[in-house]
Design a protein around this motif. Structure first.
Motif, PDB file in Angstrom:
ATOM      1  N   MET A  50       0.851  -1.194   0.000  1.00  0.00           N
ATOM      2  CA  MET A  50       0.000   0.000   0.000  1.00  0.00           C
ATOM      3  C   MET A  50       0.889   1.247   0.000  1.00  0.00           C
ATOM      4  O   MET A  50       1.814   1.378   0.793  1.00  0.00           O
ATOM      5  N   ARG A  81      -6.169  -3.150  -4.384  1.00  0.00           N
ATOM      6  CA  ARG A  81      -6.741  -2.641  -3.119  1.00  0.00           C
ATOM      7  C   ARG A  81      -6.708  -1.125  -3.135  1.00  0.00           C
ATOM      8  O   ARG A  81      -5.626  -0.524  -3.196  1.00  0.00           O
ATOM      9  N   PHE A  82      -7.882  -0.528  -3.128  1.00  0.00           N
ATOM     10  CA  PHE A  82      -7.978   0.928  -3.215  1.00  0.00           C
ATOM     11  C   PHE A  82      -8.495   1.467  -1.892  1.00  0.00           C
ATOM     12  O   PHE A  82      -9.617   1.162  -1.471  1.00  0.00           O
ATOM     13  N   TYR A  98     -10.814   0.153   2.922  1.00  0.00           N
ATOM     14  CA  TYR A  98     -10.378   0.009   1.538  1.00  0.00           C
ATOM     15  C   TYR A  98     -11.357  -0.899   0.798  1.00  0.00           C
ATOM     16  O   TYR A  98     -12.154  -1.606   1.412  1.00  0.00           O
ATOM     17  N   HIS A 103      -3.013   2.719  -2.161  1.00  0.00           N
ATOM     18  CA  HIS A 103      -3.448   1.599  -2.984  1.00  0.00           C
ATOM     19  C   HIS A 103      -2.311   0.594  -3.112  1.00  0.00           C
ATOM     20  O   HIS A 103      -1.140   0.946  -2.884  1.00  0.00           O
TER      21      HIS A 103
END
Ligand code: AKG
Ligand code: FE2
Length: 161
Positions: free
Chosen positions: A72, A96-97, A107, A129
């Motif tokens: 991230m 993964r946002f 997220y 992200h």
């Protein structure tokens, strides 16, 4: 980060952009192609539903082997808040946002497949992200990649020579 990266327009290193690939061979980075800027501008226009003067000048092309991950992080070396546009080819992944505050929740996990475009701009531009997982052997036949994943992020650096 376990991906292998090639840059166009500007060379990215953690915390800065340069015109030469100082940590590779010292050579000047290859030019950012107009066609890639046009493709990215089209994605921004589709995402926001309006014409835009989006003029990106850098791209990072990352190759993920099937076991590669990306932790991230924020894309924050740019001196501009224009959107980042991401294009994916090859195996699908979990993208993964997250949020702008930190690496943790909340997220959203989005599955990105070959041919997908993802635009992050506006209040989400500086969201954390990452890519925690690939789905090996999911690349569609004929996409040009037998194994792994390529992701290209297109950016506006806001920098001048
Ligand atoms: O591979 C992806 O989908 C994301 C790549 C990314 O976040 C980056 O290059 O900064
Ligand atoms: Fe990123």
């Amino acid at each position: 980060m376990s991906v292998e990266t090639v840059c166009l327009g500007w060379h990215w290193l953690p915390y800065r952009y340069t015109r030469t690939a100082d940590d590779v061979n010292g050579r000047r980075v290859l030019p950012f192609p107009d066609w890639l800027g046009d493709l990215a501008r089209g994605a921004v226009e589709e995402a926001c539903g309006a014409a835009t003067a989006y003029r990106p000048d850098a791209a990072l092309a990352n190759y993920y082997r099937p076991d590669a991950r990306m932790g991230m992080h924020q894309d924050k070396e740019e001196r501009a808040a224009d959107p980042v546009v991401s294009f994916s080819v090859g195996d699908s992944c979990v993208f993964r946002f997250g949020n702008v505050e930190g690496r943790g929740q909340p997220y959203t996990d989005v599955r990105l497949g070959s041919g997908d475009a993802f635009v992050f701009g506006g209040p989400a531009r500086f969201a954390y992200h990452g890519v925690p997982k690939l789905f090996p052997n999911t690349a569609p036949a004929g996409c040009g990649l037998d194994r792994g994943r390529i992701n290209i992020t297109v950016r506006v650096t806001g920098l001048r020579d």
